[in-house]
Design a protein around this motif. Sequence first.
Motif, PDB file in Angstrom:
ATOM      1  N   ILE A 148      20.448  41.259  38.117  1.00  0.00           N
ATOM      2  CA  ILE A 148      20.853  39.967  37.539  1.00  0.00           C
ATOM      3  C   ILE A 148      21.750  39.217  38.527  1.00  0.00           C
ATOM      4  CG2 ILE A 148      22.305  38.905  35.756  1.00  0.00           C
ATOM      5  CD1 ILE A 148      21.246  41.180  33.871  1.00  0.00           C
ATOM      6  N   ILE A 149      22.711  39.907  39.100  1.00  0.00           N
ATOM      7  CA  ILE A 149      23.639  39.294  40.055  1.00  0.00           C
ATOM      8  C   ILE A 149      22.874  38.794  41.281  1.00  0.00           C
ATOM      9  CG2 ILE A 149      25.540  39.854  41.645  1.00  0.00           C
ATOM     10  CD1 ILE A 149      26.585  41.671  39.248  1.00  0.00           C
ATOM     11  N   ARG A 150      21.905  39.569  41.734  1.00  0.00           N
ATOM     12  CA  ARG A 150      21.085  39.145  42.876  1.00  0.00           C
ATOM     13  C   ARG A 150      20.316  37.872  42.530  1.00  0.00           C
ATOM     14  NH1 ARG A 150      16.177  38.995  44.739  1.00  0.00           N
ATOM     15  NH2 ARG A 150      15.188  39.991  42.958  1.00  0.00           N
ATOM     16  N   LEU A 151      19.711  37.851  41.342  1.00  0.00           N
ATOM     17  CA  LEU A 151      18.942  36.675  40.920  1.00  0.00           C
ATOM     18  C   LEU A 151      19.831  35.448  40.744  1.00  0.00           C
ATOM     19  CD1 LEU A 151      16.496  38.274  38.315  1.00  0.00           C
ATOM     20  CD2 LEU A 151      15.960  37.512  40.640  1.00  0.00           C
ATOM     21  N   LEU A 152      21.049  35.665  40.289  1.00  0.00           N
ATOM     22  CA  LEU A 152      21.990  34.555  40.122  1.00  0.00           C
ATOM     23  C   LEU A 152      22.519  34.051  41.465  1.00  0.00           C
ATOM     24  CD1 LEU A 152      24.054  35.855  37.068  1.00  0.00           C
ATOM     25  CD2 LEU A 152      22.597  33.812  37.090  1.00  0.00           C
ATOM     26  N   GLY A 153      22.498  34.932  42.467  1.00  0.00           N
ATOM     27  CA  GLY A 153      23.004  34.564  43.786  1.00  0.00           C
ATOM     28  C   GLY A 153      24.522  34.451  43.820  1.00  0.00           C
ATOM     29  N   ILE A 154      25.175  35.345  43.074  1.00  0.00           N
ATOM     30  CA  ILE A 154      26.635  35.320  43.007  1.00  0.00           C
ATOM     31  C   ILE A 154      27.213  36.683  43.368  1.00  0.00           C
ATOM     32  CG2 ILE A 154      26.654  33.491  41.247  1.00  0.00           C
ATOM     33  CD1 ILE A 154      27.232  35.680  39.144  1.00  0.00           C
ATOM     34  N   GLU A 155      28.514  36.738  43.490  1.00  0.00           N
ATOM     35  CA  GLU A 155      29.225  38.002  43.671  1.00  0.00           C
ATOM     36  C   GLU A 155      29.464  38.594  42.285  1.00  0.00           C
ATOM     37  OE1 GLU A 155      30.051  39.363  46.669  1.00  0.00           O
ATOM     38  OE2 GLU A 155      28.954  37.678  47.546  1.00  0.00           O
ATOM     39  N   PRO A 156      29.523  39.919  42.170  1.00  0.00           N
ATOM     40  CA  PRO A 156      29.741  40.544  40.853  1.00  0.00           C
ATOM     41  C   PRO A 156      30.973  40.012  40.121  1.00  0.00           C
ATOM     42  CG  PRO A 156      29.100  42.203  42.430  1.00  0.00           C
ATOM     43  CD  PRO A 156      29.295  40.930  43.203  1.00  0.00           C
ATOM     44  N   LYS A 157      32.047  39.760  40.849  1.00  0.00           N
ATOM     45  CA  LYS A 157      33.267  39.304  40.181  1.00  0.00           C
ATOM     46  C   LYS A 157      33.063  37.940  39.510  1.00  0.00           C
ATOM     47  CE  LYS A 157      38.182  38.668  40.584  1.00  0.00           C
ATOM     48  NZ  LYS A 157      39.360  38.668  41.410  1.00  0.00           N
ATOM     49  N   GLN A 158      32.111  37.145  40.000  1.00  0.00           N
ATOM     50  CA  GLN A 158      31.837  35.834  39.413  1.00  0.00           C
ATOM     51  C   GLN A 158      31.157  35.938  38.043  1.00  0.00           C
ATOM     52  OE1 GLN A 158      29.989  34.504  43.286  1.00  0.00           O
ATOM     53  NE2 GLN A 158      30.843  32.565  42.569  1.00  0.00           N
ATOM     54  N   LEU A 159      30.714  37.116  37.674  1.00  0.00           N
ATOM     55  CA  LEU A 159      30.083  37.336  36.377  1.00  0.00           C
ATOM     56  C   LEU A 159      31.097  37.843  35.350  1.00  0.00           C
ATOM     57  CD1 LEU A 159      27.273  37.083  35.095  1.00  0.00           C
ATOM     58  CD2 LEU A 159      26.870  39.476  35.684  1.00  0.00           C
ATOM     59  N   VAL A 160      32.337  38.001  35.772  1.00  0.00           N
ATOM     60  CA  VAL A 160      33.392  38.565  34.919  1.00  0.00           C
ATOM     61  C   VAL A 160      34.105  37.457  34.148  1.00  0.00           C
ATOM     62  CG1 VAL A 160      35.534  39.909  34.883  1.00  0.00           C
ATOM     63  CG2 VAL A 160      33.727  40.489  36.524  1.00  0.00           C
ATOM     64  N   ARG A 161      34.264  37.682  32.857  1.00  0.00           N
ATOM     65  CA  ARG A 161      35.036  36.770  32.002  1.00  0.00           C
ATOM     66  C   ARG A 161      36.518  37.107  32.181  1.00  0.00           C
ATOM     67  NH1 ARG A 161      32.726  34.112  27.895  1.00  0.00           N
ATOM     68  NH2 ARG A 161      34.491  34.504  26.531  1.00  0.00           N
ATOM     69  N   THR A 162      37.158  36.412  33.098  1.00  0.00           N
ATOM     70  CA  THR A 162      38.545  36.725  33.455  1.00  0.00           C
ATOM     71  C   THR A 162      39.544  36.301  32.385  1.00  0.00           C
ATOM     72  OG1 THR A 162      38.758  34.662  34.683  1.00  0.00           O
ATOM     73  CG2 THR A 162      38.080  36.614  35.935  1.00  0.00           C
ATOM     74  N   LYS A 163      39.142  35.436  31.469  1.00  0.00           N
ATOM     75  CA  LYS A 163      40.063  35.007  30.407  1.00  0.00           C
ATOM     76  C   LYS A 163      39.952  35.875  29.159  1.00  0.00           C
ATOM     77  CE  LYS A 163      40.349  30.371  32.138  1.00  0.00           C
ATOM     78  NZ  LYS A 163      39.913  29.005  32.053  1.00  0.00           N
ATOM     79  N   GLU A 164      39.033  36.821  29.198  1.00  0.00           N
ATOM     80  CA  GLU A 164      38.869  37.756  28.088  1.00  0.00           C
ATOM     81  C   GLU A 164      40.110  38.661  28.027  1.00  0.00           C
ATOM     82  OE1 GLU A 164      37.125  39.043  24.870  1.00  0.00           O
ATOM     83  OE2 GLU A 164      35.895  37.756  26.142  1.00  0.00           O
ATOM     84  N   LYS A 165      40.610  38.889  26.835  1.00  0.00           N
ATOM     85  CA  LYS A 165      41.809  39.725  26.644  1.00  0.00           C
ATOM     86  C   LYS A 165      41.639  41.101  27.295  1.00  0.00           C
ATOM     87  CE  LYS A 165      44.649  41.564  22.903  1.00  0.00           C
ATOM     88  NZ  LYS A 165      44.768  41.694  21.441  1.00  0.00           N
ATOM     89  N   LEU A 166      40.448  41.654  27.189  1.00  0.00           N
ATOM     90  CA  LEU A 166      40.159  42.969  27.758  1.00  0.00           C
ATOM     91  C   LEU A 166      40.383  42.998  29.269  1.00  0.00           C
ATOM     92  CD1 LEU A 166      39.068  45.858  27.369  1.00  0.00           C
ATOM     93  CD2 LEU A 166      36.756  44.900  27.555  1.00  0.00           C
ATOM     94  N   PHE A 167      40.131  41.880  29.945  1.00  0.00           N
ATOM     95  CA  PHE A 167      40.334  41.792  31.390  1.00  0.00           C
ATOM     96  C   PHE A 167      41.776  42.156  31.737  1.00  0.00           C
ATOM     97  CE2 PHE A 167      41.265  39.351  35.284  1.00  0.00           C
ATOM     98  CZ  PHE A 167      40.238  39.768  36.108  1.00  0.00           C
ATOM     99  N   ALA A 168      42.714  41.571  31.022  1.00  0.00           N
ATOM    100  CA  ALA A 168      44.135  41.859  31.253  1.00  0.00           C
ATOM    101  C   ALA A 168      44.486  43.270  30.808  1.00  0.00           C
ATOM    102  CB  ALA A 168      45.002  40.839  30.519  1.00  0.00           C
ATOM    103  N   GLU A 169      43.950  43.680  29.667  1.00  0.00           N
ATOM    104  CA  GLU A 169      44.237  45.020  29.143  1.00  0.00           C
ATOM    105  C   GLU A 169      43.818  46.115  30.118  1.00  0.00           C
ATOM    106  OE1 GLU A 169      42.247  45.155  25.362  1.00  0.00           O
ATOM    107  OE2 GLU A 169      43.783  43.917  24.380  1.00  0.00           O
ATOM    108  N   LEU A 170      42.744  45.875  30.853  1.00  0.00           N
ATOM    109  CA  LEU A 170      42.262  46.864  31.825  1.00  0.00           C
ATOM    110  C   LEU A 170      42.992  46.760  33.163  1.00  0.00           C
ATOM    111  CD1 LEU A 170      38.409  46.639  31.143  1.00  0.00           C
ATOM    112  CD2 LEU A 170      39.946  48.511  30.512  1.00  0.00           C
ATOM    113  N   GLY A 171      43.917  45.823  33.266  1.00  0.00           N
ATOM    114  CA  GLY A 171      44.682  45.660  34.507  1.00  0.00           C
ATOM    115  C   GLY A 171      43.860  45.113  35.655  1.00  0.00           C
ATOM    116  N   LEU A 172      42.880  44.261  35.348  1.00  0.00           N
ATOM    117  CA  LEU A 172      41.976  43.765  36.383  1.00  0.00           C
ATOM    118  C   LEU A 172      42.470  42.501  37.083  1.00  0.00           C
ATOM    119  CD1 LEU A 172      38.602  44.426  34.541  1.00  0.00           C
ATOM    120  CD2 LEU A 172      39.570  45.715  36.459  1.00  0.00           C
ATOM    121  N   LYS A 173      43.476  41.862  36.516  1.00  0.00           N
ATOM    122  CA  LYS A 173      43.999  40.644  37.149  1.00  0.00           C
ATOM    123  C   LYS A 173      44.565  41.006  38.521  1.00  0.00           C
ATOM    124  CE  LYS A 173      46.840  36.618  36.434  1.00  0.00           C
ATOM    125  NZ  LYS A 173      47.737  35.892  35.557  1.00  0.00           N
ATOM    126  N   GLY A 174      44.035  40.372  39.549  1.00  0.00           N
ATOM    127  CA  GLY A 174      44.473  40.641  40.916  1.00  0.00           C
ATOM    128  C   GLY A 174      43.882  41.901  41.525  1.00  0.00           C
TER     129      GLY A 174
END
Length: 115
Positions: free
Chosen positions: A45-71
């Motif tokens: 999917i990422i290849r077909l979209l022509g993006i980097e994997p991180k660009q598919l991440v919902r960074t404003k999702e609460k879980l993003f912060a809970e998992l310590g992924l910011k930065g």
Amino acid sequence: MTKIYHNPRCTKSRQTLALLEEHGIDADVVRYLDQPPSEAELTEIIRLLGIEPKQLVRTKEKLFAELGLKGAELSEAQWIKTLADHPKLIERPIVVHGNRAAIGRPPENVLEILR
């Protein structure tokens, strides 16, 4: 063949599915929260979209912060694994049509790949 990675609780996802139907596209609906895509599917999917994997991440999702992924500095493989393990973080909706893909934000984005 057309596939939509769909979350029925998401307005944009519902609008994108309706847009496909309006254009006579009978899409295979994948409720990705119930049937998460594998790492291999995400890689494609990422290849077909022509993006980097991180660009598919919902960074404003609460879980993003809970998992310590910011930065976090993760490799492409690590981002893909994170998305596979936590499908709630996957940007939605994603439409795959043949060998092309688009994120339906806004829903009209998918019209480009239907032509």
